[in-house]
Motif scaffolding. Structure first.
Motif, PDB file in Angstrom:
ATOM      1  N   PRO A  31       0.813  -1.230   0.000  1.00 16.64           N
ATOM      2  CA  PRO A  31       0.000   0.000   0.000  1.00 16.64           C
ATOM      3  C   PRO A  31       0.846   1.280   0.000  1.00 16.64           C
ATOM      4  O   PRO A  31       0.453   2.283  -0.609  1.00 16.64           O
ATOM      5  N   TYR A  32       1.999   1.231   0.665  1.00 12.54           N
ATOM      6  CA  TYR A  32       2.872   2.407   0.683  1.00 12.54           C
ATOM      7  C   TYR A  32       3.456   2.672  -0.707  1.00 12.54           C
ATOM      8  O   TYR A  32       3.572   3.826  -1.133  1.00 12.54           O
ATOM      9  N   TYR A  33       3.837   1.588  -1.404  1.00 11.75           N
ATOM     10  CA  TYR A  33       4.369   1.745  -2.755  1.00 11.75           C
ATOM     11  C   TYR A  33       3.285   2.236  -3.711  1.00 11.75           C
ATOM     12  O   TYR A  33       3.542   3.077  -4.587  1.00 11.75           O
ATOM     13  N   LEU A  34       2.078   1.702  -3.549  1.00 11.86           N
ATOM     14  CA  LEU A  34       0.977   2.128  -4.416  1.00 11.86           C
ATOM     15  C   LEU A  34       0.686   3.620  -4.247  1.00 11.86           C
ATOM     16  O   LEU A  34       0.361   4.306  -5.223  1.00 11.86           O
ATOM     17  N   LEU A  41      -6.328  -1.558 -11.812  1.00 15.81           N
ATOM     18  CA  LEU A  41      -6.466  -2.712 -10.922  1.00 15.81           C
ATOM     19  C   LEU A  41      -5.323  -2.777  -9.915  1.00 15.81           C
ATOM     20  O   LEU A  41      -5.528  -3.109  -8.748  1.00 15.81           O
ATOM     21  N   GLU A  42      -4.115  -2.455 -10.363  1.00 13.92           N
ATOM     22  CA  GLU A  42      -2.966  -2.443  -9.452  1.00 13.92           C
ATOM     23  C   GLU A  42      -3.166  -1.391  -8.364  1.00 13.92           C
ATOM     24  O   GLU A  42      -2.938  -1.635  -7.184  1.00 13.92           O
ATOM     25  N   ASN A  44      -3.330  -9.526 -12.439  1.00 12.34           N
ATOM     26  CA  ASN A  44      -2.534 -10.591 -13.067  1.00 12.34           C
ATOM     27  C   ASN A  44      -3.253 -11.195 -14.262  1.00 12.34           C
ATOM     28  O   ASN A  44      -2.621 -11.583 -15.253  1.00 12.34           O
ATOM     29  N   ASP A  45      -4.581 -11.282 -14.189  1.00 15.78           N
ATOM     30  CA  ASP A  45      -5.359 -11.773 -15.337  1.00 15.78           C
ATOM     31  C   ASP A  45      -5.182 -10.839 -16.525  1.00 15.78           C
ATOM     32  O   ASP A  45      -5.072 -11.296 -17.678  1.00 15.78           O
TER      33      ASP A  45
END
Length: 395
Positions: free
Chosen positions: A183-186, A228-229, A238-239
């Motif tokens: 979550p921090y990276y996002l 989505l990421e 991933n799909d």
């Protein structure tokens, strides 16, 4: 700012059909490298007493971004880990081979000891809270503990099941840590545009043009993947990656065409008769097909067949060539014992008598191991570096 595995649109990996490299590794029955790898013991064992702030002065042999191979003025070899220094500090140090430096730091037991929580923490986003840092440190230390246990199991020749269980434990902890950090990276992630991402493949340099309708689909899928990421829905993200890669794969096949049999044979640089080449070609092509269809079992089987066929045409290095790569001098008395063992082991391996060949290799390395041990690098985690009259302290 991100670490591997945090936010990453997996680029479809080109199909590198590296049979030539695989075969080089597989030829170890004809060289001493594989047999020796298990025999050589490092001097950095658990018997070493950790001494704080050892001071070493010596000459740089070579270096990388995070470490230096040093020849000490005491005649010993050292590996100096620089993980605790900032990028800015390392840029200012300007290492040059042959340069003299002084280092202070702690002696470590193994290379894995360089990767401490402080090193791990350096790459985390600054926004990570103290509470989450405390959780991460606890999990990190547990992971390192299991890693040490796994290393001990390997040294005790534990079964694959025992080792695999340790791997599973480590991966489980890693995933728990990733749940905390992602979550921090996002929150700080600035994704590339589709055009920037697709440009990195190098299609234009090879004059490969992606069809307009494929570009439209790929761009839309990419943008959906980003959304989505950002939402944290990894499964659906991933799909989308799979969908993206399926459309892109034909262009990658054009960008990285499979190695032809003729190219493969040329890289081997062996004098192989025409009748043997005729036998090899269909096996090679079937192996390529198995690789493309991701039939690993068949691929490995066919590679083994190719290895067996070409091994008869491989000329191993001479004893003199082999020992010329060592940095240390071997006594004449030991050379007289080593040379016949080396040549007998090669001959036995070439005949397929691997059990007897292994006995010869064991005897060979029993003589060599004291040399390796005496010249093994001592591992130092640097806390202070003095170079060009300037002092740098770990941050």
């Amino acid at each position: 700012m991100k670490t591997e595995g945090e936010i990453n649109m997996r680029k479809p990996i080109k199909k590198t059909w590296m049979l030539a490299s695989a075969l080089t590794i597989g030829m170890a029955v004809l060289t001493p490298l594989q047999a020796g790898a298990e025999e050589v013991k490092t001097s950095n064992s658990s018997s070493i007493t950790v001494q704080l702030e050892q001071k070493i002065t010596g000459t740089i042999k070579d270096f990388s971004w995070d470490g230096i191979n040093l020849k000490g003025n005491d005649g010993k070899n050292y590996y100096i880990g620089l993980d605790n220094f900032s990028s800015e500090q390392l840029e200012k140090m300007k290492f040059i081979a042959g340069q003299e430096i002084s280092v202070e730091g702690n002696i470590l037991e193994s290379f894995s000891d360089f990767y401490t929580f402080e090193v791990y923490k350096k790459d985390l986003p600054k926004e990570v809270t103290k509470g989450d840092l405390t959780k991460l440190e606890k999990m990190f230390n547990e992971m390192k503990k299991i890693e040490k246990e796994m290393s001990d199991e390997v040294n005790r020749n534990a079964t694959d099941d025992v080792i695999d269980k340790k791997y599973e434990e480590i991966n489980k902890i890693y995933e728990e840590m990733r749940k905390i950090t992602k979550p921090y990276y996002l929150a700080i992630w600035q994704p590339q545009s589709y055009d920037e991402y697709i440009q990195e493949f190098g299609f234009k340099e090879k004059n490969i043009v992606i069809k307009e309708n494929d570009t439209t689909q790929l761009k839309a899928i990419y943008e959906e993947w980003v959304k989505l990421e950002k939402s944290g829905d990894e499964e659906k993200a991933n799909d989308k990656l799979d969908e993206f890669n399926k459309i892109l794969q034909p262009y990658l096949d054009e960008l990285y065409p499979p190695q032809t049999f003729e190219e493969f044979v040329k890289e081997l640089e062996l004098d192989i008769p025409a009748e043997t080449l005729a036998k090899l070609k269909p096996i090679y092509e079937n192996a390529q097909k198995a690789d493309k269809e991701e039939d690993k079992e068949l691929f490995d089987k066919l590679c083994h067949e190719i290895n067996q066929i070409i091994s008869a045409f491989i000329k191993p290095v001479t004893f003199e060539e082999y020992i010329s790569d060592f940095e240390f001098e071997i006594s004449e008395a030991d050379k007289k014992q080593l040379k016949p063992l080396y040549e007998e082991a090669l001959a036995l391996g070439k005949k397929g008598d691997f059990e007897k060949a292994e006995e010869k290799w064991n005897a060979f390395y029993k003589i060599l191991n004291p040399y390796f041990a005496a010249n093994e690098e001592t591992l130092i985690s640097a806390s202070k570096v003095t170079i060009n009259g300037q002092q740098y302290f770990a941050e």
